[in-house]
Structures are given as C-alpha cells and as structure tokens.
Write an enzyme that holds these catalytic residues in place. Structure first.
Site, PDB file in Angstrom:
ATOM      1  N   CYS B  86       0.640  -1.322  -0.321  1.00 10.98           N
ATOM      2  CA  CYS B  86       0.156  -0.172   0.075  1.00 10.98           C
ATOM      3  C   CYS B  86       1.112   1.669  -0.434  1.00 10.98           C
ATOM      4  O   CYS B  86       0.302   2.310  -0.240  1.00 10.98           O
ATOM      5  CB  CYS B  86      -0.798  -0.218   1.067  1.00 10.98           C
ATOM      6  SG  CYS B  86      -1.903  -1.955   1.612  1.00 10.98           S
ATOM      7  N   CYS B 209     -13.181   0.166   7.990  1.00  8.59           N
ATOM      8  CA  CYS B 209     -12.242  -0.327   7.328  1.00  8.59           C
ATOM      9  C   CYS B 209     -12.462   0.449   6.218  1.00  8.59           C
ATOM     10  O   CYS B 209     -13.179   0.829   5.833  1.00  8.59           O
ATOM     11  CB  CYS B 209     -12.539  -1.230   7.275  1.00  8.59           C
ATOM     12  SG  CYS B 209     -12.419  -2.499   7.577  1.00  8.59           S
ATOM     13  N   ILE B 212     -12.207  -0.999  -1.418  1.00  8.71           N
ATOM     14  CA  ILE B 212     -11.000  -2.127  -2.121  1.00  8.71           C
ATOM     15  C   ILE B 212     -11.928  -0.986  -3.404  1.00  8.71           C
ATOM     16  O   ILE B 212     -13.128  -0.743  -3.861  1.00  8.71           O
ATOM     17  CB  ILE B 212     -11.566  -2.936  -2.259  1.00  8.71           C
ATOM     18  CG1 ILE B 212     -11.092  -3.935  -1.573  1.00  8.71           C
ATOM     19  CG2 ILE B 212     -11.007  -3.388  -3.791  1.00  8.71           C
ATOM     20  CD1 ILE B 212     -11.659  -5.287  -1.624  1.00  8.71           C
ATOM     21  N   LYS B 331     -10.836   5.917   4.265  1.00 11.78           N
ATOM     22  CA  LYS B 331     -12.405   5.144   4.753  1.00 11.78           C
ATOM     23  C   LYS B 331     -12.832   5.376   3.621  1.00 11.78           C
ATOM     24  O   LYS B 331     -13.902   5.249   3.192  1.00 11.78           O
ATOM     25  CB  LYS B 331     -12.205   6.022   5.663  1.00 11.78           C
ATOM     26  CG  LYS B 331     -13.213   5.726   6.308  1.00 11.78           C
ATOM     27  CD  LYS B 331     -13.745   4.570   6.548  1.00 11.78           C
ATOM     28  CE  LYS B 331     -15.421   4.006   6.638  1.00 11.78           C
ATOM     29  NZ  LYS B 331     -16.309   3.793   5.448  1.00 11.78           N
ATOM     30  N   HIS B 335      -9.671   3.349  -1.806  1.00 13.82           N
ATOM     31  CA  HIS B 335      -7.977   3.042  -1.329  1.00 13.82           C
ATOM     32  C   HIS B 335      -7.956   2.730  -2.375  1.00 13.82           C
ATOM     33  O   HIS B 335      -7.833   0.789  -2.272  1.00 13.82           O
ATOM     34  CB  HIS B 335      -7.330   2.665   0.433  1.00 13.82           C
ATOM     35  CG  HIS B 335      -6.199   1.341   0.023  1.00 13.82           C
ATOM     36  ND1 HIS B 335      -5.137   2.987   0.137  1.00 13.82           N
ATOM     37  CD2 HIS B 335      -6.057   0.679   0.850  1.00 13.82           C
ATOM     38  CE1 HIS B 335      -3.772   1.779   0.346  1.00 13.82           C
ATOM     39  NE2 HIS B 335      -4.492   0.805   1.494  1.00 13.82           N
TER      40      HIS B 335
END
Lengths: 154, 388
Positions: B86, B209, B212, B331, B335
């Site tokens: 990442c 989390c 994606i 968030k 990401h």
C-alpha cells in the site's frame, strides 16, 4: 492459497508442525520466525534450532468475520498473537473456546490442528494452533504449596 | 549537489468502482490531466515511475511499467513500476524525487495505479494479505484487517481507547469525503452507523475499514529553478523519507507503534528543517480507523495513547487545530492501494495552492505532510510539501 505448489508448503513443515524457532547462544535470545542469522549479534551470533514449549499468554487477539478465500468457510474464527514463555511472539488461531472467553493475558498451549484444505483434492495443511490452559489448577497448586509452607513453618 | 524539487502539475481519477475502466485507462486519465495542467507534451516527460501493488494478482498482468508507457504513446521513455504494497505510491514518489534531485532528469512523471475490483472481494482480501508476512501470518488465517485488529485490541487494552472514539475517525473522514468530488464515498455517517456495522475483524467493523477501490493519480516533478516554466504555483518538496520495519507483527518492539513511521517522520522533519507546529494539514494512512490514531502519534503530533483527545475535541476537522485527511482519507476517499500515496500528495498540493473544492480548503495552508504505509507498517514514507 494463492501459492499452491507442494514444496512451498513442505519447506516450512517442520517449524509449523513442531513450533521450531532459532536460539542464539551468544545473546541467549530466542527468535521466531526461524532465522539464519541472529538479528542482534549478526556475524558474532551462534544460532541453533530450538523447539518451543508451546506455552504462552495471549498478547492480543481478534475474531475474523470476513476471511480470505482460503479461510472463508471457517469464519468466524479467533486469531491470537501469543507471547511464548521463551519470549518470542507467534500468531495462530485460538481454538476450543468461545470468542467471548478470550482475553489478553489468558494462558494457552500449542496444539496440532488442520489449518486449511485446498479445493479440488489439493493438499491439506496442518500446523500449530493454541488452546486455553485451565489455569485454575495452577492457582490451586500455588495455594496448596503456600498452605504447606505455612504448615511446615508452624 | 542535490537540487531542490517542485511539483508542477497534478492529476487524479475519482477513486471507486470503475467497471468500465482498466489499469491502462486509469493511468491515461490521471496522466493526461497532469500533462495538460503543465502545458507540455507527453513526450517532454523523461522518466515515468509509478506505484502498483499487484497488477499480477489483481489483473494477471505484470510488466506494467512498459505497458503504461506504450498505452500513453510514450515509447521509448523509461517506465518503472515500484511495489511496496500500500506504500507503492509513496515509494514511487521517493524514487521520482531522487531522479530529479540527483540531476539525472529534469521532468519526471510520478504515478500510482491500482485496478482492484475485477476480482471478487474474498480474492482481494487474499491478495492484500500478501502485504503481510505470508508464511507466518496469512498462512495461519490472519487477514489484513485482522492484523490491524490485533493492534486495535492491544491499544484499547493499554490506553483505554473506546470504540465510540475510534468511530469518530470514520465519521470525520466521511464528512471530509462528502466535500471531495473524487472521493469513493460521499455520504456522511454517524457514530451509530459505525457501531452498528458488522464486524470484519473484532474490534474493527466494516465502517472502521477502507474500501477496495480502483483509481490512479499522477504528479509531475521538475527542478525548483525550472518549475515556473510549467506553473505559477510550484509546490516545493521539502522532504521525502522512507523507512522499513518487520513485515509481521511478531517481532515488533511495540505493536501499537509503527517504528517505520517514527523513523521516516524524524528524518523528514530534520530534512525539511521544520517542526510539527509548522504543519497546517496532514494526509495520513488510515486504512483502518486505528491506523489514523497510530499515525498521529507516530508522526509526533501527540504522545502515545493521546491522539484520541484530538477526536474528542473535533480538532482533526477542516477548521480544527490539525486537519487530518481533508479528502476523506482512505476510509471515504478510497484506497486504490498502489495509487494512494500519490493521491495523498495530490490533495496536499491542491490545499497548498488554495484549490481544494467543496468547502474543505484549509485557510492559508502553507505546509502539508503526507504519510503512506505499506502492509501493517513494514514500509512508511513521509513527505513534507510547502508553498514557499
């Protein structure tokens, strides 16, 4: 698992089956994962294989509700970061108990379990997991010994 | 002799589910924006370096460096893909910086690209778990959220952090995301929304989390003394620093501290000759809510165990003492793993130019910091940018 070749699973089989790590005779420190070189002493280190007792305490834990493809069918399951008696920390599943019974500091011992099965007749992988140790016995014996010491004293 | 480096142009796609766009399309979209902003021809770019975590596993496509150069019609310009999970984007930025600072190249395109939604979510979880130690973490069933959950459980135990406070991180990032047209999620959420969302890995819930995402970002770097050829508002790269730590949590000194962040931050502030007080806003790597708390402490903005106070006091909102993740962070902003480090830099550049839209502009922002993390902290990159 995205890497499915048999040698990949076989290569770390001994460490995974018997919880083997590395001990450095020079700095008297145990390491896990296994290493070729002592990260503290580097060239001066004298490393050998060591089999850990498997006894330790829960340093931290989580309950996996959303698993990766390989572990999807086993959810929810508990993952613990375990601090072994010998010092190093290892990660694996905590079994034979309910998620709500797990707490930081809980005594556990290693056991031998199935980790996962590959699809379509692929290999079945085994390794160490951890299960709770009933430490009420330890407390009982401690009390017993203390009582006996008291009796002998008087 | 090291040269001073400036960012002269930026470009970014929306982060989200781009079903109609592939890796090459996303690269094209972000790259063309940057090139047009600089008023140059793509052929003026001397070197391309970009972050991409896993074209191989997400798309079955490796060798994406040359692939992107080809698709943008830039052959034979050298093109390199770098990978640090990442932190791929942040590391690419560091490499691009070195290329210009060293005097090797005078115009470098730094990018980040990730196409993640062509695989099903459980497959994506499997691919992302490759950012950790595969043999001794993922093999035993740990997932990427699971490893951060181990950190969160311990942190809550040691410092008394409550789930409600952790939820404030996500609430704030969604609030900022609602003002960013490029954000993955633009809805506002409440603490109750976070606490009622299902567990992914206890104690982290779905709203702790990041999503994606697909997306790409690009910045153009030039020597500072040539920057005005391309723009009236060059943004100076005051510092870039990268550090490494163990891939797994097993041998960390303290699992509640990302030492790679600590080292990179110390180095970056020394290089920039600036203090924490000089920083007007930060973009930190909030792949999970707990990660944003750790970041503010490890970057040195507050002592260990005390970042949650900033949230209780609302100081991390635009208008607060230290605005954090004004684009919605990972968030809400999204990401797209390899692109995130560059997207963060694009946001800081917009803020320092005074161009952040939607009411999220930090008044008079002069200095901004970007913080990009790979895996659970094995790689960290800290970048400090300044308007003057």
């Amino acid at each position: 698992m995205s890497v499915s070749g048999v040698p990949r699973h076989w290569r770390s089989l001994r460490e995974r089956y018997r919880l083997l790590g590395t001990y450095c005779e020079n700095c008297k420190t145990s390491f896990f994962p296994p290493r070729k070189i002592c990260p503290k002493c580097r060239r001066k280190g004298r490393t050998r294989e060591v089999e850990f007792s498997g006894r330790g305490r829960v340093f931290s834990y989580t309950v996996i509700h959303v698993g990766s493809k390989t572990f999807e069918e086993y959810t929810p399951y508990i993952i613990g970061l375990i601090e072994l008696q010998e010092g190093p920390r290892v990660l694996s599943q905590i079994v034979d108990c309910k998620p709500e019974d797990v707490h930081i500091g809980m005594m556990v011992e290693a056991c031998f379990r199935k980790l996962f099965e590959q699809e379509d007749g692929g290999i079945i992988s085994y390794g160490f997991k951890f299960r709770p140790v009933d430490d009420s016995w330890a407390e009982y014996y401690d009390r017993l010994l203390a009582d006996r010491a008291m009796v002998e004293k008087t | 002799m090291k040269r001073e480096v400036a960012i002269v142009a930026v470009g970014a796609t929306k982060f989200g589910e781009h079903w109609s766009k592939g890796l090459k399309d996303l690269a094209w979209e972000a790259g063309v924006q940057a090139v047009e902003e600089a008023g140059i021809s793509g052929k003026d770019v001397q070197y391309i370096v970009f972050g991409n975590m896993s074209g191989g596993m997400f798309e079955g496509q490796e060798h994406v460096g040359a692939l992107v150069a080809e698709f943008l019609g830039l052959n034979p310009v050298p093109a390199t893909r770098v990978e640090a999970a990442c932190a791929s984007g942040g590391v690419a930025f560091f490499q691009g910086y070195l290329a210009v600072a060293s005097g090797m190249y005078d115009l470098v395109a730094v990018g980040g690209i990730e196409k993640m939604t062509d695989v099903e979510p459980s497959q994506a979880t499997e691919i992302l778990s490759a950012a950790m130690d595969y043999e001794w973490e993922a093999y035993f069933g740990a997932t990427f959220p699971g490893v951060y959950a181990l950190i969160a459980t311990r942190y809550m135990h040691d410092y008394g952090l409550k789930p409600e406070t952790l939820a404030e991180v996500a609430v704030k990032n969604h609030y900022h995301g609602s003002m960013n047209p490029l954000a993955h999620f633009r809805n506002r959420i409440t603490v109750e929304d976070v606490l009622s969302s299902p567990f992914v890995a206890y104690p982290l819930r779905r709203n702790d989390c990041c999503p994606i995402s697909d997306g790409a970002a690009c910045v153009l770097l030039a020597p500072l003394d040539e920057a005005r050829k391309y723009t009236d508002t060059p943004i100076i790269v005051k510092a870039v620093a990268q550090a490494s730590d163990t891939l797994s949590l097993l041998e960390r000194r303290d699992i509640c501290t990302l030492d790679a962040t600590v080292h990179a931050a110390e180095k970056a502030f020394a290089m920039a000759k600036l203090t924490r007080k000089d920083v007007d806003l930060v973009e930190v790597h909030d792949c999970f809510t707990i990660a944003e708390i750790l970041a503010l402490e490890d970057l040195g903005f507050c002592a260990k165990g005390e970042a949650f106070k900033l949230y209780e006091e609302g100081e991390t909102y635009v208008g607060g003492r230290l605005p954090v993740n004004t684009d919605g962070g990972l968030k809400a902003g999204g990401h797209a793993v390899g692109a995130t480090g560059v997207k963060q830099i694009v946001e800081i550049v917009k803020q320092l130019r005074g161009e952040a839209e939607g009411g999220r502009q930090v008044d008079g922002a002069e200095v901004g910091l970007a913080h990009n993390v790979g895996g659970s902290g094995a790689t960290a990159v800290v970048t400090i940018l300044s308007r003057r």
